[in-house]
Design an enzyme around this catalytic site. Structure first.
Site, PDB file in Angstrom:
ATOM      1  N   GLY A   1     -27.748  -4.107  60.327  1.00 15.75           N
ATOM      2  CA  GLY A   1     -27.428  -4.805  59.042  1.00 15.75           C
ATOM      3  C   GLY A   1     -27.449  -5.603  57.639  1.00 15.75           C
TER       4      GLY A   1
ATOM      5  N   LEU B   1     -30.573   2.976  64.142  1.00 14.08           N
ATOM      6  CA  LEU B   1     -29.552   2.633  64.981  1.00 14.08           C
ATOM      7  C   LEU B   1     -28.856   4.417  64.845  1.00 14.08           C
ATOM      8  CD1 LEU B   1     -27.453  -0.523  63.780  1.00 14.08           C
ATOM      9  CD2 LEU B   1     -28.508  -0.683  66.103  1.00 14.08           C
TER      10      LEU B   1
ATOM     11  N   ASN C   1     -22.446  -5.173  61.364  1.00 17.87           N
ATOM     12  CA  ASN C   1     -22.111  -4.618  59.922  1.00 17.87           C
ATOM     13  C   ASN C   1     -22.343  -3.854  59.674  1.00 17.87           C
ATOM     14  OD1 ASN C   1     -21.739  -5.687  56.845  1.00 17.87           O
ATOM     15  ND2 ASN C   1     -24.303  -5.714  57.183  1.00 17.87           N
TER      16      ASN C   1
ATOM     17  N   SER D   1     -12.668  -1.319  58.011  1.00 17.37           N
ATOM     18  CA  SER D   1     -12.699  -0.302  56.345  1.00 17.37           C
ATOM     19  C   SER D   1     -11.147  -0.892  56.289  1.00 17.37           C
ATOM     20  CB  SER D   1     -13.350   0.577  56.210  1.00 17.37           C
ATOM     21  OG  SER D   1     -13.528   1.080  55.183  1.00 17.37           O
TER      22      SER D   1
ATOM     23  N   TYR E   1     -16.374   9.378  57.714  1.00 19.56           N
ATOM     24  CA  TYR E   1     -16.146   7.687  57.846  1.00 19.56           C
ATOM     25  C   TYR E   1     -15.265   6.978  57.781  1.00 19.56           C
ATOM     26  CZ  TYR E   1     -16.516   3.133  55.386  1.00 19.56           C
ATOM     27  OH  TYR E   1     -16.646   1.744  55.273  1.00 19.56           O
TER      28      TYR E   1
ATOM     29  N   LYS F   1     -14.534   3.789  61.129  1.00 22.17           N
ATOM     30  CA  LYS F   1     -14.285   2.073  61.034  1.00 22.17           C
ATOM     31  C   LYS F   1     -12.651   3.022  62.343  1.00 22.17           C
ATOM     32  CE  LYS F   1     -17.185   1.067  58.797  1.00 22.17           C
ATOM     33  NZ  LYS F   1     -18.346   0.144  59.249  1.00 22.17           N
TER      34      LYS F   1
END
Length: 252
Positions: free
Chosen positions: A13, A63, A89, A144, A158, A162
């Site tokens: 990324g 990905l 990343n 994160s 999300y 993480k």
């Protein structure tokens, strides 16, 4: 000054934001960088031209596809026949709430876990197996702040992804230190990337910084500098640690 001369680094990324800053920072420190991207081909080429084609190798892989991370690793290895440092990343940030239709909810979870966690785990697996043949290596996973304090109600998936990255990193550090494999996580809060800039246009700068004691957003270079330090190998006993970059908005 950190010296990464002769090191080969794969950064996912990396065509914009934190990834792009990391590519440039590590290249300045002497590293040979494999720049993974998917959408922003021209941006990736611009970065490679700036660094030099002999120091920066471009790879386009989605990905979100099953086992794509394995393909990426195999193509990355082919450039210099080895990799010393992996920086995971790449990530996505799509919204879905409990009030959405189940198909929207499920798709958001599956896509987010695939890119943010499963692809990361697949790359870590490939890296570990490779590093075991080379007496060690370094894995740096970008997580994160949301992994620890959670996120808003539209990004439960999300935060969960993480959180998984943190547990993955810690387990690798514990399980493979005997092979001289070091594993770190970095947990940024708000970082001034293109995606965040568009968010700021909607909510305003004051709203975004209201709970940041430092009073401003981090820059991609803030994160890139930490990556460079961890990649240097100067403090191997830091393995397993998570470095927070959030302006004291969440202190653990």
């Amino acid at each position: 000054m950190i010296d990464l001369s002769g090191k080969v680094v794969l950064i996912t990324g990396a065509s914009s934001g934190i990834g792009a800053a990391t590519v440039e920072t590590l290249a300045k420190a002497g590293a040979n960088v494999i720049l993974h991207y998917y959408h922003k081909q021209q941006a990736a080429k611009t970065i490679a031209d700036k660094i030099g084609q002999d120091k920066c190798y471009l790879l386009k892989v989605d990905l979100a596809e099953k086992n794509a991370a394995v393909k990426l690793w195999q193509e990355a290895i082919a450039w210099k026949n080895h990799i010393d440092i992996l920086v995971n990343n790449a990530g996505i940030f799509v919204s879905a709430s409990v009030d959405d239709e189940i198909d929207i909810w499920t798709d958001a979870w599956q896509q987010t876990l695939q890119v943010n966690l499963i692809a990361v785990a697949d790359l870590c697996r490939e890296a570990i197996r490779h590093f075991q043949t080379r007496k060690g290596g370094t894995i740096i996973n970008i997580a994160s702040r949301a992994a620890f304090r959670g996120d808003d109600a539209e990004h439960i998936h999300y935060a969960a992804s993480k959180g998984g990255v943190i547990s993955l990193t810690r387990t690798i550090a514990r399980g493979f230190a005997k092979d001289n494999i070091l594993a770190y996580a970095i947990a940024p809060g708000f970082v001034r990337t293109e995606r965040v800039e568009s968010y700021l246009q909607e909510v305003g700068e004051e709203f975004a910084t209201r709970d940041i004691p430092l009073g401003k957003l981090a820059t991609p270079e803030d994160v890139a500098n930490v990556v460079a330090f961890l990649a240097s190998g100067l403090t191997p006993h830091t393995t397993g640690a998570t470095i927070d970059i959030n302006g004291a908005s969440y202190v653990r």
